[in-house]
Write a protein that holds these residues in place. Structure first.
Motif, PDB file in Angstrom:
ATOM      1  N   GLY A 189      44.389  25.762  38.317  1.00  8.70           N
ATOM      2  CA  GLY A 189      44.525  27.160  37.929  1.00  8.70           C
ATOM      3  C   GLY A 189      44.205  27.385  36.461  1.00  8.70           C
ATOM      4  N   LEU A 190      44.668  26.485  35.607  1.00 12.27           N
ATOM      5  CA  LEU A 190      44.449  26.629  34.170  1.00 12.27           C
ATOM      6  C   LEU A 190      42.993  26.366  33.775  1.00 12.27           C
ATOM      7  CD1 LEU A 190      47.667  24.866  32.799  1.00 12.27           C
ATOM      8  CD2 LEU A 190      47.178  27.314  32.803  1.00 12.27           C
ATOM      9  N   ILE A 191      42.358  25.424  34.466  1.00 12.07           N
ATOM     10  CA  ILE A 191      40.993  25.029  34.101  1.00 12.07           C
ATOM     11  C   ILE A 191      39.934  25.927  34.744  1.00 12.07           C
ATOM     12  CG2 ILE A 191      39.283  23.170  34.225  1.00 12.07           C
ATOM     13  CD1 ILE A 191      41.678  21.200  34.177  1.00 12.07           C
ATOM     14  N   LYS A 192      40.055  26.147  36.038  1.00 12.92           N
ATOM     15  CA  LYS A 192      39.019  26.892  36.762  1.00 12.92           C
ATOM     16  C   LYS A 192      39.521  28.178  37.415  1.00 12.92           C
ATOM     17  CE  LYS A 192      35.854  23.110  37.842  1.00 12.92           C
ATOM     18  NZ  LYS A 192      35.081  22.427  38.918  1.00 12.92           N
ATOM     19  N   GLY A 193      40.847  28.323  37.516  1.00 17.19           N
ATOM     20  CA  GLY A 193      41.401  29.451  38.254  1.00 17.19           C
ATOM     21  C   GLY A 193      41.535  29.115  39.729  1.00 17.19           C
ATOM     22  N   LEU A 194      42.433  29.794  40.415  1.00 14.82           N
ATOM     23  CA  LEU A 194      42.702  29.479  41.823  1.00 14.82           C
ATOM     24  C   LEU A 194      41.963  30.389  42.796  1.00 14.82           C
ATOM     25  CD1 LEU A 194      46.562  28.786  41.660  1.00 14.82           C
ATOM     26  CD2 LEU A 194      44.707  27.112  41.745  1.00 14.82           C
ATOM     27  N   LYS A 195      41.285  31.405  42.286  1.00 16.03           N
ATOM     28  CA  LYS A 195      40.595  32.351  43.169  1.00 16.03           C
ATOM     29  C   LYS A 195      39.635  31.686  44.166  1.00 16.03           C
ATOM     30  CE  LYS A 195      42.006  36.568  42.222  1.00 16.03           C
ATOM     31  NZ  LYS A 195      42.491  37.479  43.287  1.00 16.03           N
ATOM     32  N   LEU A 212      49.055  32.284  43.286  1.00 15.89           N
ATOM     33  CA  LEU A 212      48.219  33.401  42.838  1.00 15.89           C
ATOM     34  C   LEU A 212      48.996  34.714  42.840  1.00 15.89           C
ATOM     35  CD1 LEU A 212      44.739  32.726  44.468  1.00 15.89           C
ATOM     36  CD2 LEU A 212      45.116  33.325  42.074  1.00 15.89           C
ATOM     37  N   ALA A 213      49.713  34.954  43.933  1.00 23.10           N
ATOM     38  CA  ALA A 213      50.461  36.209  44.069  1.00 23.10           C
ATOM     39  C   ALA A 213      51.552  36.317  43.007  1.00 23.10           C
ATOM     40  CB  ALA A 213      51.078  36.294  45.456  1.00 23.10           C
ATOM     41  N   ALA A 214      52.286  35.232  42.796  1.00 25.13           N
ATOM     42  CA  ALA A 214      53.377  35.238  41.822  1.00 25.13           C
ATOM     43  C   ALA A 214      52.858  35.423  40.400  1.00 25.13           C
ATOM     44  CB  ALA A 214      54.175  33.938  41.921  1.00 25.13           C
ATOM     45  N   SER A 215      51.814  34.681  40.042  1.00 27.75           N
ATOM     46  CA  SER A 215      51.268  34.783  38.683  1.00 27.75           C
ATOM     47  C   SER A 215      50.639  36.157  38.450  1.00 27.75           C
ATOM     48  CB  SER A 215      50.255  33.664  38.436  1.00 27.75           C
ATOM     49  OG  SER A 215      49.212  33.701  39.390  1.00 27.75           O
ATOM     50  N   GLY A 216      49.986  36.697  39.476  1.00 27.98           N
ATOM     51  CA  GLY A 216      49.407  38.030  39.359  1.00 27.98           C
ATOM     52  C   GLY A 216      50.474  39.094  39.166  1.00 27.98           C
ATOM     53  N   SER A 217      51.568  38.958  39.891  1.00 25.57           N
ATOM     54  CA  SER A 217      52.675  39.918  39.765  1.00 25.57           C
ATOM     55  C   SER A 217      53.315  39.828  38.381  1.00 25.57           C
ATOM     56  CB  SER A 217      53.734  39.641  40.835  1.00 25.57           C
ATOM     57  OG  SER A 217      53.217  39.888  42.128  1.00 25.57           O
ATOM     58  N   MET A 218      53.452  38.602  37.861  1.00 27.49           N
ATOM     59  CA  MET A 218      54.012  38.431  36.514  1.00 27.49           C
ATOM     60  C   MET A 218      53.146  39.142  35.472  1.00 27.49           C
ATOM     61  SD  MET A 218      55.205  34.451  36.322  1.00 27.49           S
ATOM     62  CE  MET A 218      56.037  33.659  37.711  1.00 27.49           C
ATOM     63  N   ALA A 219      51.838  38.958  35.594  1.00 34.55           N
ATOM     64  CA  ALA A 219      50.916  39.592  34.644  1.00 34.55           C
ATOM     65  C   ALA A 219      51.004  41.111  34.727  1.00 34.55           C
ATOM     66  CB  ALA A 219      49.487  39.122  34.918  1.00 34.55           C
ATOM     67  N   LEU A 247      52.313  38.444  29.810  1.00 32.03           N
ATOM     68  CA  LEU A 247      52.132  37.159  30.481  1.00 32.03           C
ATOM     69  C   LEU A 247      50.769  37.172  31.168  1.00 32.03           C
ATOM     70  CD1 LEU A 247      55.623  36.644  32.186  1.00 32.03           C
ATOM     71  CD2 LEU A 247      54.757  35.453  30.175  1.00 32.03           C
ATOM     72  N   THR A 248      49.930  36.211  30.861  1.00 30.68           N
ATOM     73  CA  THR A 248      48.625  36.141  31.501  1.00 30.68           C
ATOM     74  C   THR A 248      48.732  35.383  32.820  1.00 30.68           C
ATOM     75  OG1 THR A 248      48.046  34.039  30.436  1.00 30.68           O
ATOM     76  CG2 THR A 248      47.514  36.075  29.238  1.00 30.68           C
ATOM     77  N   GLN A 249      47.647  35.355  33.575  1.00 27.18           N
ATOM     78  CA  GLN A 249      47.609  34.592  34.826  1.00 27.18           C
ATOM     79  C   GLN A 249      47.902  33.117  34.554  1.00 27.18           C
ATOM     80  OE1 GLN A 249      46.292  36.620  37.486  1.00 27.18           O
ATOM     81  NE2 GLN A 249      46.609  35.185  39.149  1.00 27.18           N
ATOM     82  N   ALA A 250      47.387  32.608  33.452  1.00 28.68           N
ATOM     83  CA  ALA A 250      47.609  31.203  33.085  1.00 28.68           C
ATOM     84  C   ALA A 250      49.088  30.930  32.829  1.00 28.68           C
ATOM     85  CB  ALA A 250      46.780  30.848  31.852  1.00 28.68           C
ATOM     86  N   HIS A 251      49.744  31.860  32.136  1.00 25.06           N
ATOM     87  CA  HIS A 251      51.190  31.719  31.904  1.00 25.06           C
ATOM     88  C   HIS A 251      51.931  31.681  33.237  1.00 25.06           C
ATOM     89  CE1 HIS A 251      50.495  33.718  27.749  1.00 25.06           C
ATOM     90  NE2 HIS A 251      50.598  32.402  27.604  1.00 25.06           N
ATOM     91  N   GLY A 252      51.458  32.523  34.162  1.00 28.77           N
ATOM     92  CA  GLY A 252      52.075  32.569  35.484  1.00 28.77           C
ATOM     93  C   GLY A 252      51.960  31.248  36.214  1.00 28.77           C
ATOM     94  N   TYR A 253      50.778  30.621  36.148  1.00 32.18           N
ATOM     95  CA  TYR A 253      50.587  29.321  36.796  1.00 32.18           C
ATOM     96  C   TYR A 253      51.595  28.301  36.263  1.00 32.18           C
ATOM     97  CZ  TYR A 253      45.990  31.112  38.289  1.00 32.18           C
ATOM     98  OH  TYR A 253      44.993  31.853  38.852  1.00 32.18           O
TER      99      TYR A 253
END
Length: 374
Positions: free
Chosen positions: A129-135, A285-292, A299-305
């Motif tokens: 997630g941090l390097i390439k993203g989970l999408k 993905l869902a949790a980190s997106g909701s945090m952002a 909080l960015t997506q990376a922080h969420g991961y």
């Protein structure tokens, strides 16, 4: 039709995420030969909760876009926070089950090995997630659903054939032995199985891809399909459960299926690994997106991961699989409870309000008292 399949894939994949892997030993340990009836009750409760989610899609979503009442907005925000917590617990649950099935298949299963493997997979998902993203890994969810449904169908056919051979040989089935328990114990254990049929609420968060009417329709059909599959699966597996000799754990299904045919063990383990990994990725993905979204970008997506990873690892070393199942059920029951409050804040029909109050009380009971089997 393509849109319908796309819209139903997410809730259906989430419902079947881990449920079919653990539901048989949980119900057998809790209610023995009453397992089919218990499964029916749990599915009906989930369907009623699903109607609340679908009500909120139809009536609450438009009000949130325009000028929602303060209570509606507040309850929705709190429910989003509760859902993030539930997703973190789910990530731990999915990967715990993945580890249990894989390690059992290769003969190295133990609590320590499960915790180590689960931790390594959580770290792996976080780093990706941090390097390439989970999408890019989201596509796994659809394939995992197809593989899971195929394996479930094959297992049901194999179990039906096995049951028929037993019936022809002895004209009766040997059912699992009932372990004397109080009504309170049974209710609290069954309350802990809500996570097994959780997932229909994901339709609530697909608004950017599908319109409300399609999400409502596919959410309902996902529950109808899963209810039929779960009841059939539990009914067909029940006559074989006695071969476990009352020893139920998170990978009991492997032992159960091995009794029917050892050839089915490998497909089962592969389906378990694929479905659990894809479900963990989806919830991360869902949790980190909701945090952002809730933090408005603080909080960015990376922080969420990272936060999801830390939470999942902490849980991994604190509780076993059955305890995580009960904990996940409690967290999702809390989310559904708050969604009932959201619905109450816009409801006008007094009978619907009364139904929501009763349902809220049931969900509050689950969130407070659900406990693991054993």
């Amino acid at each position: 039709m393509k849109k319908f399949i796309g819209a139903i894939s997410t809730p259906l994949a989430s419902i079947f995420g881990s449920g079919f892997l653990v539901i048989v030993p949980i119900l057998a340990g809790a209610v023995a030969f009453y397992s089919v009836y218990a499964m029916f009750v749990v599915c009906i409760l989930a369907f009623i909760v699903g109607e609340v989610i679908r009500y909120n899609i139809k009536y609450v979503e438009p009000s949130l876009v325009n000028a929602p009442a303060k209570s509606t907005f507040l309850f929705q925000r709190v429910s989003d926070l509760a859902l993030v917590l539930a997703y973190i617990i789910s990530v731990c649950l999915y990967l715990h089950i993945l580890s249990a099935f894989v390690l059992t298949a290769i003969g190295y299963d133990s609590h320590l090995n499960e915790d180590i493997l689960t931790t390594l997979i959580v770290i792996c998902i976080t780093l990706i997630g941090l390097i390439k993203g989970l999408k890019p890994l989201e596509k796994l969810e659809t394939w995992a659903l197809y593989v899971t449904l195929l394996v479930i169908v094959v297992l049901c056919v194999a179990l039906a054939d096995f049951d028929l051979s037993i019936w022809q040989q002895q004209s009766s089935f040997t059912m699992p032995t009932w372990v004397e328990q109080s009504t309170w114990q049974v209710l609290t254990i069954l309350a802990g199985t809500l996570i097994v049929v959780q997932g229909f609420e994901t339709s609530r968060y697909l608004g950017q891809e599908y319109d409300a009417s399609l999400r409502i329709k596919t959410s309902r059909w996902s529950q109808i399909i899963s209810t039929l599959v779960y009841i059939c699966f539990v009914a067909l597996a029940l006559p074989v459960v006695h071969t476990l000799n009352g020893q139920y754990n998170d990978h009991s299904l492997i032992d159960l299926i091995a009794t029917v045919s050892v050839l089915l063990v490998t497909p089962l383990v592969l389906a378990a690994a694929l479905s659990q990994f894809s479900a963990a990725v989806a919830d991360t993905l869902a949790a980190s997106g909701s945090m952002a979204e809730m933090s408005k970008g603080v909080l960015t997506q990376a922080h969420g991961y990272i936060l999801v990873g830390i939470g999942a690892i902490a849980l991994t070393w604190s509780v076993d699989t059955f305890e995580v199942i009960a904990l996940a059920s409690r967290s999702f029951a809390l989310y559904y409870f708050i969604q009932c409050l959201v619905a109450l804040s816009v409801a006008s029909n007094r009978y619907w309000k009364l139904a929501l109050v009763v349902l809220s009380a049931i969900l509050l009971f689950i969130s407070l008292f659900a406990k693991p089997v054993g």
